[in-house]
Enzyme design. Structure first.
Site, short mmCIF file in Angstrom:
data_model
loop_
_atom_site.label_atom_id
_atom_site.label_comp_id
_atom_site.label_asym_id
_atom_site.label_seq_id
_atom_site.Cartn_x
_atom_site.Cartn_y
_atom_site.Cartn_z
N SER A 67 69.04 30.50 55.84
CA SER A 67 68.92 31.93 56.10
C SER A 67 67.67 32.31 56.86
CB SER A 67 68.96 32.69 54.78
OG SER A 67 67.82 32.40 54.00
N VAL A 76 65.98 42.20 54.52
CA VAL A 76 67.37 41.78 54.75
C VAL A 76 67.38 40.30 55.04
CG1 VAL A 76 69.44 42.15 56.16
CG2 VAL A 76 67.88 44.07 55.73
N GLU A 77 68.21 39.57 54.31
CA GLU A 77 68.39 38.13 54.51
C GLU A 77 69.81 37.92 55.01
OE1 GLU A 77 68.01 33.98 51.93
OE2 GLU A 77 68.02 35.91 50.89
N VAL A 78 69.96 37.16 56.09
CA VAL A 78 71.28 36.83 56.61
C VAL A 78 71.41 35.31 56.54
CG1 VAL A 78 72.79 36.87 58.63
CG2 VAL A 78 71.39 38.87 58.09
#
Length: 126
Positions: free
Chosen positions: A106, A117-119
């Site tokens: 991530s 925000v972590e993607v």
């Protein structure tokens, strides 16, 4: 418990937040009722709550206190390139982390209110 229905983000500017998540993550903004907006992606929803109009039950919620992880099938390297192209600073990563169902790869960044925000991509997903 059986699952997560939705999360709520307290934001300073609902319109700016909607524009950010539409532009950066391709989410769909919907007006659920007059003046009440949410962001949709797949079967998931993030409700947006304006800081100045928060109901009494949520009065201690403040913009920028969110921290959540989103899954994507887009390779994180492409997410990083997209964020770079939009001029969005990466806070951490890419790197391996522990996800809810196993390891993830991530990257972290912040939205206009400072929410983290972590993607991520699942590692070893079928």
């Amino acid at each position: 418990m059986i699952g997560l229905d939705h999360i709520v983000l307290c934001v300073a500017d609902v319109a700016a937040t909607r524009a950010f998540y539409e532009r950066v993550l391709g989410m769909e903004s919907r007006e659920e009722r007059p003046g009440k907006y949410s962001l949709h992606f797949g079967p998931h929803k993030i409700s947006l709550q304006g800081a100045r109009t928060a109901p009494a039950i949520a009065r201690d919620t403040v913009p920028g206190s969110g921290n959540f992880c989103l899954l994507t099938e887009t390779p994180v390297a492409e997410v990083v390139a997209h964020l770079d192209a939009l001029g969005i600073a990466i806070v951490d990563g890419p790197g391996e982390r522990a996800g809810a169902t196993g390891p993830i790869w991530s990257v972290y960044f912040r939205d206009p209110d400072g929410n983290l925000v972590e993607v991520s991509n699942r590692i070893g997903a079928p």
